[in-house]
Motif scaffolding. Structure first.
Motif, PDB file in Angstrom:
ATOM      1  N   SER A  27       0.824  -1.218   0.000  1.00 43.80           N
ATOM      2  CA  SER A  27       0.000   0.000   0.000  1.00 43.80           C
ATOM      3  C   SER A  27       0.854   1.262   0.000  1.00 43.80           C
ATOM      4  O   SER A  27       0.414   2.308  -0.482  1.00 43.80           O
ATOM      5  CB  SER A  27      -0.931  -0.002   1.209  1.00 43.80           C
ATOM      6  OG  SER A  27      -0.232   0.257   2.406  1.00 43.80           O
ATOM      7  N   THR A  39       5.776   9.589   5.534  1.00 44.61           N
ATOM      8  CA  THR A  39       4.776   8.548   5.275  1.00 44.61           C
ATOM      9  C   THR A  39       5.307   7.180   5.679  1.00 44.61           C
ATOM     10  O   THR A  39       4.611   6.388   6.339  1.00 44.61           O
ATOM     11  CB  THR A  39       4.394   8.539   3.785  1.00 44.61           C
ATOM     12  OG1 THR A  39       3.840   9.814   3.435  1.00 44.61           O
ATOM     13  CG2 THR A  39       3.369   7.452   3.483  1.00 44.61           C
ATOM     14  N   ASP A  54       5.585   6.963   9.531  1.00 44.12           N
ATOM     15  CA  ASP A  54       4.268   6.788  10.149  1.00 44.12           C
ATOM     16  C   ASP A  54       3.799   5.341  10.000  1.00 44.12           C
ATOM     17  O   ASP A  54       3.314   4.712  10.952  1.00 44.12           O
ATOM     18  CB  ASP A  54       3.267   7.742   9.502  1.00 44.12           C
ATOM     19  CG  ASP A  54       1.947   7.818  10.261  1.00 44.12           C
ATOM     20  OD1 ASP A  54       1.932   7.542  11.480  1.00 44.12           O
ATOM     21  OD2 ASP A  54       0.923   8.130   9.619  1.00 44.12           O
ATOM     22  N   ARG A  87       3.510   2.620  13.196  1.00 46.16           N
ATOM     23  CA  ARG A  87       2.210   2.018  13.519  1.00 46.16           C
ATOM     24  C   ARG A  87       2.325   0.493  13.586  1.00 46.16           C
ATOM     25  O   ARG A  87       1.764  -0.150  14.476  1.00 46.16           O
ATOM     26  CB  ARG A  87       1.170   2.418  12.472  1.00 46.16           C
ATOM     27  CG  ARG A  87       0.743   3.879  12.522  1.00 46.16           C
ATOM     28  CD  ARG A  87      -0.112   4.202  11.308  1.00 46.16           C
ATOM     29  NE  ARG A  87      -0.448   5.614  11.229  1.00 46.16           N
ATOM     30  CZ  ARG A  87      -1.551   6.159  11.747  1.00 46.16           C
ATOM     31  NH1 ARG A  87      -2.421   5.389  12.381  1.00 46.16           N
ATOM     32  NH2 ARG A  87      -1.780   7.444  11.632  1.00 46.16           N
ATOM     33  N   GLN A 125       1.168  12.538  11.400  1.00 47.76           N
ATOM     34  CA  GLN A 125       0.173  11.566  10.956  1.00 47.76           C
ATOM     35  C   GLN A 125      -0.077  11.714   9.470  1.00 47.76           C
ATOM     36  O   GLN A 125      -0.632  12.706   9.017  1.00 47.76           O
ATOM     37  CB  GLN A 125      -1.134  11.741  11.728  1.00 47.76           C
ATOM     38  CG  GLN A 125      -2.162  10.666  11.381  1.00 47.76           C
ATOM     39  CD  GLN A 125      -3.348  10.684  12.316  1.00 47.76           C
ATOM     40  OE1 GLN A 125      -3.209  10.908  13.502  1.00 47.76           O
ATOM     41  NE2 GLN A 125      -4.531  10.468  11.759  1.00 47.76           N
ATOM     42  N   ARG A 126       0.371  10.722   8.708  1.00 46.30           N
ATOM     43  CA  ARG A 126       0.192  10.728   7.258  1.00 46.30           C
ATOM     44  C   ARG A 126      -0.878   9.747   6.805  1.00 46.30           C
ATOM     45  O   ARG A 126      -1.383   9.855   5.680  1.00 46.30           O
ATOM     46  CB  ARG A 126       1.517  10.367   6.579  1.00 46.30           C
ATOM     47  CG  ARG A 126       2.655  11.332   6.866  1.00 46.30           C
ATOM     48  CD  ARG A 126       2.436  12.645   6.173  1.00 46.30           C
ATOM     49  NE  ARG A 126       3.545  13.553   6.371  1.00 46.30           N
ATOM     50  CZ  ARG A 126       3.659  14.746   5.799  1.00 46.30           C
ATOM     51  NH1 ARG A 126       2.702  15.164   4.981  1.00 46.30           N
ATOM     52  NH2 ARG A 126       4.687  15.522   6.045  1.00 46.30           N
ATOM     53  N   LEU A 127      -1.176   8.771   7.652  1.00 47.44           N
ATOM     54  CA  LEU A 127      -2.105   7.706   7.282  1.00 47.44           C
ATOM     55  C   LEU A 127      -3.339   7.742   8.170  1.00 47.44           C
ATOM     56  O   LEU A 127      -3.326   8.340   9.246  1.00 47.44           O
ATOM     57  CB  LEU A 127      -1.413   6.343   7.407  1.00 47.44           C
ATOM     58  CG  LEU A 127      -0.108   6.185   6.622  1.00 47.44           C
ATOM     59  CD1 LEU A 127       0.572   4.882   6.988  1.00 47.44           C
ATOM     60  CD2 LEU A 127      -0.371   6.254   5.116  1.00 47.44           C
ATOM     61  N   ARG A 128      -4.389   7.089   7.730  1.00 47.59           N
ATOM     62  CA  ARG A 128      -5.608   7.024   8.518  1.00 47.59           C
ATOM     63  C   ARG A 128      -5.347   6.322   9.850  1.00 47.59           C
ATOM     64  O   ARG A 128      -4.500   5.434   9.953  1.00 47.59           O
ATOM     65  CB  ARG A 128      -6.704   6.266   7.768  1.00 47.59           C
ATOM     66  CG  ARG A 128      -7.110   6.857   6.446  1.00 47.59           C
ATOM     67  CD  ARG A 128      -8.447   6.246   6.002  1.00 47.59           C
ATOM     68  NE  ARG A 128      -8.543   4.838   6.287  1.00 47.59           N
ATOM     69  CZ  ARG A 128      -8.316   3.864   5.412  1.00 47.59           C
ATOM     70  NH1 ARG A 128      -7.917   4.161   4.189  1.00 47.59           N
ATOM     71  NH2 ARG A 128      -8.468   2.596   5.756  1.00 47.59           N
ATOM     72  N   ALA A 129      -6.125   6.691  10.862  1.00 54.65           N
ATOM     73  CA  ALA A 129      -5.931   6.115  12.192  1.00 54.65           C
ATOM     74  C   ALA A 129      -6.150   4.603  12.202  1.00 54.65           C
ATOM     75  O   ALA A 129      -5.552   3.887  13.014  1.00 54.65           O
ATOM     76  CB  ALA A 129      -6.863   6.789  13.191  1.00 54.65           C
ATOM     77  N   ASP A 130      -6.990   4.095  11.292  1.00 56.41           N
ATOM     78  CA  ASP A 130      -7.293   2.666  11.270  1.00 56.41           C
ATOM     79  C   ASP A 130      -6.492   1.916  10.210  1.00 56.41           C
ATOM     80  O   ASP A 130      -6.883   0.831   9.779  1.00 56.41           O
ATOM     81  CB  ASP A 130      -8.786   2.452  11.015  1.00 56.41           C
ATOM     82  CG  ASP A 130      -9.210   2.914   9.618  1.00 56.41           C
ATOM     83  OD1 ASP A 130      -8.453   3.693   8.990  1.00 56.41           O
ATOM     84  OD2 ASP A 130     -10.284   2.496   9.157  1.00 56.41           O
ATOM     85  N   MET A 131      -5.351   2.461   9.818  1.00 60.37           N
ATOM     86  CA  MET A 131      -4.622   1.876   8.697  1.00 60.37           C
ATOM     87  C   MET A 131      -4.112   0.467   9.001  1.00 60.37           C
ATOM     88  O   MET A 131      -4.141  -0.408   8.121  1.00 60.37           O
ATOM     89  CB  MET A 131      -3.442   2.774   8.310  1.00 60.37           C
ATOM     90  CG  MET A 131      -2.958   2.571   6.886  1.00 60.37           C
ATOM     91  SD  MET A 131      -4.215   3.097   5.678  1.00 60.37           S
ATOM     92  CE  MET A 131      -3.903   1.975   4.327  1.00 60.37           C
ATOM     93  N   GLN A 181      -6.798  -1.903   8.461  1.00 58.36           N
ATOM     94  CA  GLN A 181      -7.011  -2.096   7.030  1.00 58.36           C
ATOM     95  C   GLN A 181      -6.014  -3.111   6.469  1.00 58.36           C
ATOM     96  O   GLN A 181      -6.390  -4.000   5.699  1.00 58.36           O
ATOM     97  CB  GLN A 181      -6.870  -0.764   6.289  1.00 58.36           C
ATOM     98  CG  GLN A 181      -6.950  -0.854   4.775  1.00 58.36           C
ATOM     99  CD  GLN A 181      -8.295  -1.359   4.269  1.00 58.36           C
ATOM    100  OE1 GLN A 181      -9.328  -1.120   4.892  1.00 58.36           O
ATOM    101  NE2 GLN A 181      -8.290  -2.066   3.152  1.00 58.36           N
TER     102      GLN A 181
END
Length: 238
Positions: free
Chosen positions: A147, A163, A166, A170, A217-223, A226
């Motif tokens: 991704s 990116t 981050d 995570r 924070q570059r990505l969605r919190a729920d990445m 996903q």
């Protein structure tokens, strides 16, 4: 964003370095390959003095020899022999569109063998095409790397490093193991530019050593969730 070449686009060969192979053997393999190729050869080396001390200089006294640099082999249309390159020089070979065939004499560096495997180079000693190692990252890390690649731009964007930082921070916080060499090889295999894969290696190496990155924070919190869903949908296959 323009599509980037993920793999070397002409036949790629390699005189590999390992515990049982001397530099002399590497040079003989590469010299035999170069002598068998049609067209005018170009030899590029890390240091000209190293070439002068090699048997290649004796065997190819009239060959054009140059120093590896920013425009490695650009525009050359015959066979290209790349001797003892750095990792950065290897990555540049992904962008050559004119060379008819390339042979690499593997130099010193922990990432050169993974790069050659990811590029599926042909081993001159055996004639066998190298294959990337299977299942070298977990399915969730694999989903993350896949991704990330469309988000990056060959290090030409200032957003690339934040990116990548981050994403891997995570993953680490969620308990996923990050083997820097495995991440590097897998990224190349699934289409990362050489610079992008090197950035992933750099970030994961620092994370493994305990480095605390300043993050944005570059990505969605729920990445991560996903990526977990994507991995589950593939049944754990990478």
């Amino acid at each position: 964003m323009a599509l980037k070449p993920a793999h070397v686009r002409c036949p790629l060969y390699a005189a590999l370095r390992d515990e049982s192979t001397t530099v002399d053997v590497q040079e003989v393999l590469a010299a035999d390959w170069l002598a068998s190729q049609p067209g005018s050869p170009l030899i590029l080396v890390g240091q000209i003095r190293d070439y002068g001390d090699s048997m290649l200089a004796e065997q190819f006294p009239r060959a054009v020899v140059g120093k590896l640099g920013q425009r490695t082999g650009a525009g050359h249309r015959g066979p290209l022999l790349v001797a003892w390159p750095s990792l950065a020089h290897l990555a540049q070979l992904q962008h050559l569109g004119s060379a008819e065939a390339i042979c690499v004499i593997e130099g010193v560096g922990v990432l050169q063998a993974p790069w050659l495997r990811a590029q599926r180079a042909i081993d001159l000693a055996t004639g066998v095409r190298l294959e990337p190692k299977a299942d070298i990252v977990s399915p969730v890390v694999a989903a993350a790397v896949r991704s990330l690649i469309p988000m990056l731009n060959g290090l030409s964007s200032s957003r690339d490093k934040p990116t990548v930082v981050d994403a891997f921070c995570r993953l680490k916080a969620s308990g996923y193991g990050l083997d820097p060499i495995a991440v590097y090889e897998f990224a190349l295999h699934v289409g990362a530019d050489g610079g992008e894969a090197s950035l992933m290696y750099e970030v994961t190496t620092k994370l493994r050593a305990g480095h605390n990155f300043r993050r944005s924070q570059r990505l969605r919190a729920d990445m991560v969730r996903q990526w977990e869903r994507e991995a589950a949908a593939l049944g754990g296959r990478i």
